[in-house]
Design a protein around this motif. Sequence first.
Motif, PDB file in Angstrom:
ATOM      1  N   VAL A  14       0.864  -1.177   0.000  1.00 22.60           N
ATOM      2  CA  VAL A  14       0.000   0.000   0.000  1.00 22.60           C
ATOM      3  C   VAL A  14       0.903   1.231   0.000  1.00 22.60           C
ATOM      4  CG1 VAL A  14      -1.780   1.283   1.260  1.00 22.60           C
ATOM      5  CG2 VAL A  14      -1.813  -1.231   1.259  1.00 22.60           C
ATOM      6  N   THR A  15       0.575   2.206  -0.843  1.00 22.05           N
ATOM      7  CA  THR A  15       1.378   3.419  -0.887  1.00 22.05           C
ATOM      8  C   THR A  15       1.334   4.103   0.479  1.00 22.05           C
ATOM      9  OG1 THR A  15      -0.484   4.707  -1.709  1.00 22.05           O
ATOM     10  CG2 THR A  15       1.022   3.789  -3.361  1.00 22.05           C
ATOM     11  N   PRO A  16       2.429   4.738   0.875  1.00 20.89           N
ATOM     12  CA  PRO A  16       2.465   5.365   2.208  1.00 20.89           C
ATOM     13  C   PRO A  16       1.313   6.337   2.467  1.00 20.89           C
ATOM     14  CG  PRO A  16       4.675   5.244   1.312  1.00 20.89           C
ATOM     15  CD  PRO A  16       3.738   4.801   0.207  1.00 20.89           C
ATOM     16  N   ALA A  17       0.895   7.097   1.468  1.00 23.94           N
ATOM     17  CA  ALA A  17      -0.168   8.081   1.662  1.00 23.94           C
ATOM     18  C   ALA A  17      -1.529   7.437   1.936  1.00 23.94           C
ATOM     19  CB  ALA A  17      -0.265   8.985   0.431  1.00 23.94           C
ATOM     20  N   HIS A  18      -1.661   6.142   1.645  1.00 23.90           N
ATOM     21  CA  HIS A  18      -2.956   5.471   1.811  1.00 23.90           C
ATOM     22  C   HIS A  18      -2.942   4.390   2.902  1.00 23.90           C
ATOM     23  CE1 HIS A  18      -3.417   7.476  -2.046  1.00 23.90           C
ATOM     24  NE2 HIS A  18      -4.694   7.510  -1.726  1.00 23.90           N
ATOM     25  N   ARG A  19      -1.889   4.348   3.690  1.00 25.15           N
ATOM     26  CA  ARG A  19      -1.831   3.370   4.770  1.00 25.15           C
ATOM     27  C   ARG A  19      -2.745   3.780   5.913  1.00 25.15           C
ATOM     28  NH1 ARG A  19       4.645   2.460   4.290  1.00 25.15           N
ATOM     29  NH2 ARG A  19       4.499   1.202   2.401  1.00 25.15           N
ATOM     30  N   ARG A  20      -3.160   2.790   6.695  1.00 32.42           N
ATOM     31  CA  ARG A  20      -4.033   2.989   7.860  1.00 32.42           C
ATOM     32  C   ARG A  20      -5.393   3.567   7.458  1.00 32.42           C
ATOM     33  NH1 ARG A  20      -0.656   0.335  10.295  1.00 32.42           N
ATOM     34  NH2 ARG A  20       1.222   1.066  11.294  1.00 32.42           N
ATOM     35  N   GLN A  21      -5.821   3.225   6.226  1.00 37.43           N
ATOM     36  CA  GLN A  21      -7.123   3.671   5.738  1.00 37.43           C
ATOM     37  C   GLN A  21      -7.980   2.492   5.289  1.00 37.43           C
ATOM     38  OE1 GLN A  21      -6.685   6.855   2.834  1.00 37.43           O
ATOM     39  NE2 GLN A  21      -4.964   7.700   3.974  1.00 37.43           N
ATOM     40  N   GLY A  22      -7.591   1.279   5.671  1.00 39.83           N
ATOM     41  CA  GLY A  22      -8.378   0.104   5.342  1.00 39.83           C
ATOM     42  C   GLY A  22      -8.070  -0.540   4.006  1.00 39.83           C
ATOM     43  N   VAL A  23      -7.047  -0.062   3.323  1.00 32.62           N
ATOM     44  CA  VAL A  23      -6.711  -0.617   2.004  1.00 32.62           C
ATOM     45  C   VAL A  23      -6.223  -2.057   2.138  1.00 32.62           C
ATOM     46  CG1 VAL A  23      -5.255  -0.379  -0.048  1.00 32.62           C
ATOM     47  CG2 VAL A  23      -6.222   1.667   1.035  1.00 32.62           C
ATOM     48  N   ALA A  24      -5.259  -2.299   3.012  1.00 32.68           N
ATOM     49  CA  ALA A  24      -4.735  -3.664   3.187  1.00 32.68           C
ATOM     50  C   ALA A  24      -5.834  -4.600   3.684  1.00 32.68           C
ATOM     51  CB  ALA A  24      -3.548  -3.663   4.145  1.00 32.68           C
ATOM     52  N   PHE A  25      -6.696  -4.114   4.550  1.00 34.19           N
ATOM     53  CA  PHE A  25      -7.816  -4.925   5.040  1.00 34.19           C
ATOM     54  C   PHE A  25      -8.716  -5.335   3.874  1.00 34.19           C
ATOM     55  CE2 PHE A  25     -12.007  -5.741   6.701  1.00 34.19           C
ATOM     56  CZ  PHE A  25     -11.778  -6.434   7.876  1.00 34.19           C
ATOM     57  N   ALA A  26      -9.085  -4.390   3.026  1.00 36.20           N
ATOM     58  CA  ALA A  26      -9.970  -4.675   1.895  1.00 36.20           C
ATOM     59  C   ALA A  26      -9.312  -5.635   0.902  1.00 36.20           C
ATOM     60  CB  ALA A  26     -10.370  -3.379   1.204  1.00 36.20           C
ATOM     61  N   LEU A  27      -8.019  -5.457   0.656  1.00 33.97           N
ATOM     62  CA  LEU A  27      -7.300  -6.359  -0.254  1.00 33.97           C
ATOM     63  C   LEU A  27      -7.239  -7.770   0.330  1.00 33.97           C
ATOM     64  CD1 LEU A  27      -4.412  -3.967  -1.304  1.00 33.97           C
ATOM     65  CD2 LEU A  27      -6.171  -4.880  -2.831  1.00 33.97           C
ATOM     66  N   THR A  28      -7.048  -7.873   1.631  1.00 31.66           N
ATOM     67  CA  THR A  28      -6.984  -9.182   2.286  1.00 31.66           C
ATOM     68  C   THR A  28      -8.354  -9.841   2.286  1.00 31.66           C
ATOM     69  OG1 THR A  28      -5.120  -8.455   3.623  1.00 31.66           O
ATOM     70  CG2 THR A  28      -6.347 -10.371   4.426  1.00 31.66           C
ATOM     71  N   GLN A  29      -9.374  -9.082   2.565  1.00 24.69           N
ATOM     72  CA  GLN A  29     -10.731  -9.633   2.563  1.00 24.69           C
ATOM     73  C   GLN A  29     -11.097 -10.181   1.183  1.00 24.69           C
ATOM     74  OE1 GLN A  29     -13.842  -6.809   3.570  1.00 24.69           O
ATOM     75  NE2 GLN A  29     -14.974  -8.460   4.550  1.00 24.69           N
ATOM     76  N   ALA A  30     -10.763  -9.444   0.125  1.00 24.03           N
ATOM     77  CA  ALA A  30     -11.077  -9.900  -1.237  1.00 24.03           C
ATOM     78  C   ALA A  30     -10.334 -11.187  -1.573  1.00 24.03           C
ATOM     79  CB  ALA A  30     -10.723  -8.806  -2.241  1.00 24.03           C
ATOM     80  N   ARG A  31      -9.069 -11.271  -1.185  1.00 29.87           N
ATOM     81  CA  ARG A  31      -8.300 -12.480  -1.481  1.00 29.87           C
ATOM     82  C   ARG A  31      -8.815 -13.667  -0.686  1.00 29.87           C
ATOM     83  NH1 ARG A  31      -2.590 -11.375  -0.062  1.00 29.87           N
ATOM     84  NH2 ARG A  31      -3.574 -10.041   1.467  1.00 29.87           N
ATOM     85  N   LEU A  32      -9.196 -13.450   0.572  1.00 29.11           N
ATOM     86  CA  LEU A  32      -9.731 -14.551   1.377  1.00 29.11           C
ATOM     87  C   LEU A  32     -11.059 -15.050   0.820  1.00 29.11           C
ATOM     88  CD1 LEU A  32      -8.882 -13.594   5.051  1.00 29.11           C
ATOM     89  CD2 LEU A  32      -8.100 -15.602   3.767  1.00 29.11           C
ATOM     90  N   GLU A  33     -11.912 -14.153   0.386  1.00 26.68           N
ATOM     91  CA  GLU A  33     -13.171 -14.586  -0.225  1.00 26.68           C
ATOM     92  C   GLU A  33     -12.894 -15.463  -1.439  1.00 26.68           C
ATOM     93  OE1 GLU A  33     -15.375 -10.986  -0.972  1.00 26.68           O
ATOM     94  OE2 GLU A  33     -15.733 -10.657   1.174  1.00 26.68           O
ATOM     95  N   TRP A  34     -11.904 -15.079  -2.233  1.00 27.68           N
ATOM     96  CA  TRP A  34     -11.537 -15.867  -3.415  1.00 27.68           C
ATOM     97  C   TRP A  34     -10.997 -17.233  -2.998  1.00 27.68           C
ATOM     98  CZ3 TRP A  34      -6.865 -17.717  -5.447  1.00 27.68           C
ATOM     99  CH2 TRP A  34      -6.927 -18.148  -6.763  1.00 27.68           C
ATOM    100  N   ILE A  35     -10.085 -17.263  -2.028  1.00 32.19           N
ATOM    101  CA  ILE A  35      -9.532 -18.532  -1.552  1.00 32.19           C
ATOM    102  C   ILE A  35     -10.644 -19.416  -1.000  1.00 32.19           C
ATOM    103  CG2 ILE A  35      -8.140 -19.572   0.302  1.00 32.19           C
ATOM    104  CD1 ILE A  35      -6.060 -17.350  -0.191  1.00 32.19           C
ATOM    105  N   TYR A  36     -11.549 -18.841  -0.210  1.00 31.17           N
ATOM    106  CA  TYR A  36     -12.617 -19.631   0.392  1.00 31.17           C
ATOM    107  C   TYR A  36     -13.631 -20.127  -0.637  1.00 31.17           C
ATOM    108  CZ  TYR A  36     -10.903 -18.321   5.041  1.00 31.17           C
ATOM    109  OH  TYR A  36     -10.154 -18.150   6.172  1.00 31.17           O
ATOM    110  N   SER A  37     -13.592 -19.616  -1.844  1.00 31.98           N
ATOM    111  CA  SER A  37     -14.448 -20.175  -2.888  1.00 31.98           C
ATOM    112  C   SER A  37     -13.887 -21.510  -3.394  1.00 31.98           C
ATOM    113  CB  SER A  37     -14.612 -19.189  -4.050  1.00 31.98           C
ATOM    114  OG  SER A  37     -13.434 -19.097  -4.830  1.00 31.98           O
TER     115      SER A  37
END
Length: 152
Positions: A75-98
């Motif tokens: 995540v770019t430094p200017a966008h850290r601590r804004q939920g970006v990594a959380f959203a990216l992780t959630q999307a990947r987990l949903e894909w894995i859990y499929s």
Amino acid sequence: MLIRAAPPHDGEQVRNISTASGRDSWNPSVLVVAPGRLVVVAEVAGELVGAAKTHFHGRPDGDVPAGRYLGGVMVTPAHRRQGVAFALTQARLEWIYSYTDCAYYFANEHNTASIRLHEQFCFHPLGSFAEIHGVTADNGRSKLILFKASRG
């Protein structure tokens, strides 16, 4: 924020994210669509601000199981601590859990930000290793901690 799969033409912007993050650039082949792998990006106001990938390891590596793994998140430094990594992780987990009921990931034992992020998704440690699927931490000076989470 829009989370979407990353096509190969996102390569330059993904390299820009890695440069801004102080991370090594991913091999461009990572963005080639392949079975068993997903790369997602986070887009804010038309700008890519984060990227994350998955890996499929078809065979165990000693005591490390085969399976679907979350890979790196940037995540770019200017966008850290804004939920970006959380959203990216959630999307990947949903894909894995499929595909399966469990997901794995590993982190450098000193990467508390990553460990805290993944705790939110109920990842728990399975053990620590000097190397996992060919990856070491700090040129072998640190351990990698292997984590597992299950759907549900």
